[in-house]
Scaffold this active site. Structure first.
Site, PDB file in Angstrom:
ATOM      1  N   SER A 129      16.542 -35.041  64.406  1.00  0.00           N
ATOM      2  CA  SER A 129      16.333 -34.137  65.271  1.00  0.00           C
ATOM      3  C   SER A 129      18.434 -34.417  66.102  1.00  0.00           C
ATOM      4  CB  SER A 129      16.035 -35.593  65.711  1.00  0.00           C
ATOM      5  OG  SER A 129      14.049 -35.435  65.889  1.00  0.00           O
TER       6      SER A 129
ATOM      7  N   GLY B 112      12.178 -32.217  65.203  1.00  0.00           N
ATOM      8  CA  GLY B 112      13.077 -32.120  65.142  1.00  0.00           C
ATOM      9  C   GLY B 112      14.434 -31.543  66.246  1.00  0.00           C
TER      10      GLY B 112
ATOM     11  N   CYS C  33       7.674 -35.213  68.799  1.00  0.00           N
ATOM     12  CA  CYS C  33       8.803 -35.271  70.115  1.00  0.00           C
ATOM     13  C   CYS C  33       8.591 -33.882  69.821  1.00  0.00           C
ATOM     14  CB  CYS C  33       9.913 -35.594  69.122  1.00  0.00           C
ATOM     15  SG  CYS C  33      11.349 -35.629  70.356  1.00  0.00           S
ATOM     16  N   LEU C  34       9.354 -32.795  68.939  1.00  0.00           N
ATOM     17  CA  LEU C  34       9.382 -31.875  69.057  1.00  0.00           C
ATOM     18  C   LEU C  34       7.787 -31.390  68.494  1.00  0.00           C
ATOM     19  CD1 LEU C  34      11.221 -28.492  69.097  1.00  0.00           C
ATOM     20  CD2 LEU C  34      11.051 -29.457  66.893  1.00  0.00           C
TER      21      LEU C  34
ATOM     22  N   ASN D  43      14.381 -40.056  71.603  1.00  0.00           N
ATOM     23  CA  ASN D  43      15.199 -39.059  70.803  1.00  0.00           C
ATOM     24  C   ASN D  43      14.982 -37.926  71.326  1.00  0.00           C
ATOM     25  OD1 ASN D  43      17.035 -37.224  70.167  1.00  0.00           O
ATOM     26  ND2 ASN D  43      16.880 -38.271  67.962  1.00  0.00           N
TER      27      ASN D  43
ATOM     28  N   GLY E  57      15.923 -34.657  74.463  1.00  0.00           N
ATOM     29  CA  GLY E  57      16.519 -34.019  74.972  1.00  0.00           C
ATOM     30  C   GLY E  57      16.446 -32.897  76.493  1.00  0.00           C
TER      31      GLY E  57
ATOM     32  N   HIS F 205       8.451 -41.532  69.836  1.00  0.00           N
ATOM     33  CA  HIS F 205       8.267 -41.526  68.168  1.00  0.00           C
ATOM     34  C   HIS F 205       7.753 -43.022  67.365  1.00  0.00           C
ATOM     35  CE1 HIS F 205      11.216 -38.690  66.580  1.00  0.00           C
ATOM     36  NE2 HIS F 205      11.523 -39.085  67.702  1.00  0.00           N
TER      37      HIS F 205
ATOM     38  N   GLU G  98       6.515 -44.237  64.735  1.00  0.00           N
ATOM     39  CA  GLU G  98       7.210 -44.784  63.616  1.00  0.00           C
ATOM     40  C   GLU G  98       8.035 -45.960  63.437  1.00  0.00           C
ATOM     41  OE1 GLU G  98      10.336 -41.592  64.046  1.00  0.00           O
ATOM     42  OE2 GLU G  98       8.457 -41.783  64.335  1.00  0.00           O
TER      43      GLU G  98
END
Length: 354
Positions: A44, A215, A243-244, A285, A287, A328, A330
């Site tokens: 990422s 990603g 996330c992505l 993580n 943006g 995340h 994980e």
């Protein structure tokens, strides 16, 4: 001597470590105090220069057991103090690791001042070079981070298979998946296939459930994934977006994605589970984020938010087995509060098969 120059022509001076190369990328910062090998190898971060706010980086060297991919993914790293490792698992120090991978770093930079700048102004492009004029030239000629589809650089070229053939299958639509996500699925009794993100139809057709992975880059560029959610909903396929992947699912239902000023990159971010009325400390993580107003009428509802700024941290379909997390689950690096998300996804897949 080495220089980090930002697109607003701010100059930060330091000393070089790692490869004697130049670097250009979006400058972002992480507030994580531990887990630098996991962060540096997280796909990422592709296309970004990572600033560590923790002043001591390198204390425990690095070992492949800590990596989230096969190599360093950041374009460069900015730290305050490059330390000598003292840990029995370490196979090399950061200087050796970065040199072997061809990645430049810069240390003894005033990372506190740099982080304040990014918080106040927002993330921006930056370049690492031996001379200020050269860094400015690199910045003038470099494409902007938001204009590049980095998923094509971190997605595998062909499917990759893990686990036993007689087990239920999870197809990962791999836009830059972290290895610990895959390990969480394998530990729960699945076999896993990592499909290139452009082969998403195979992931849906050949497996019992689908995971849209994390990603790098701008999710608004991923128009080739626009039909994923349509097919998932049509086939009632159990799906987890991380996330992505969370953002891709949101885009697929017509929601809007906006860029945050400096994003969330940390391992101690609280999220509020508004369904269970619980708070989890989680790893982040990202943006970009999903516009809350654009979720209305889509069949999805928000199940988690970030209490500091109200960012959507999770969506769930009102009737179908589809779950997303902006954070995340994980938890590498980070606390294990939200690891239950994989248990919930496992139940969704198993129940769908009966």
């Amino acid at each position: 001597m080495k220089y980090l120059v930002l697109q607003d022509e701010s100059i930060y001076r330091g000393y070089a470590f790692g490869a004697d190369n130049e670097a250009v990328g979006e400058i972002v910062f992480t507030t994580a105090n531990v887990g630098y090998p996991e962060s540096l190898t997280d796909p990422s971060y592709r296309g970004q220069i990572l600033v560590f706010t923790s002043p001591l980086i390198g204390n425990y060297g690095t070992s492949p057991d800590q990596w989230e991919s096969d190599s360093i993914q950041v374009s460069g790293a900015v730290i305050f103090d490059l330390t000598t490792p003292s840990h029995y698992t370490s196979v090399m120090n950061l200087n050796e690791w970065f040199r072997r991978e061809g990645i430049p770093g810069i240390y003894r930079v005033d990372t506190r001042a740099l982080t304040i700048k990014l918080r106040e102004v927002g993330v921006m492009m930056g370049a690492i070079a031996d001379y200020v004029d050269r860094a400015l030239e690199i910045l003038r000629n470099a494409p902007k981070y938001d204009d590049i589809d980095f998923t094509r650089l971190v997605s595998p070229s062909n499917p990759i298979y893990y686990g036993d053939d007689d087990k239920p299958c999870i197809g990962i639509i791999d836009c830059g998946v972290k290895m610990s996500i895959m390990k969480n699925l394998l530990s729960r009794g699945f076999r896993v296939v990592r499909y290139p993100c452009h082969m998403w139809k195979d992931a849906l057709n050949n497996c019992d459930g689908a995971l849209l992975s994390n990603g790098p880059g701008n999710p608004n560029l991923l128009t080739y994934l626009s039909d994923v959610v349509t097919d998932i909903i049509r086939d009632r396929k159990p799906a987890l977006g991380v996330c992505l992947g969370h953002q891709v699912i949101a885009l697929g239902i017509g929601a809007k994605i906006y860029k945050m000023r400096y994003g969330h990159r940390a391992i101690n971010k609280p999220i509020l589970d508004i369904i269970r009325n619980r708070v989890y400390i989680t790893t982040h993580n990202h943006g970009y984020a999903v516009d809350p107003q654009s979720i209305k009428g889509t069949g999805f509802k928000v199940w988690a938010i970030q209490p500091d700024d109200g960012t959507i941290e999770g969506l769930i379909h009102e009737r179908l087995p589809i779950l997303t997390t902006q954070f995340h689950p994980e938890s590498r690096p980070g606390p294990l509060d939200a690891n239950w998300v994989f248990d919930e996804f496992t139940r969704m897949v198993i129940n769908h098969g009966h």
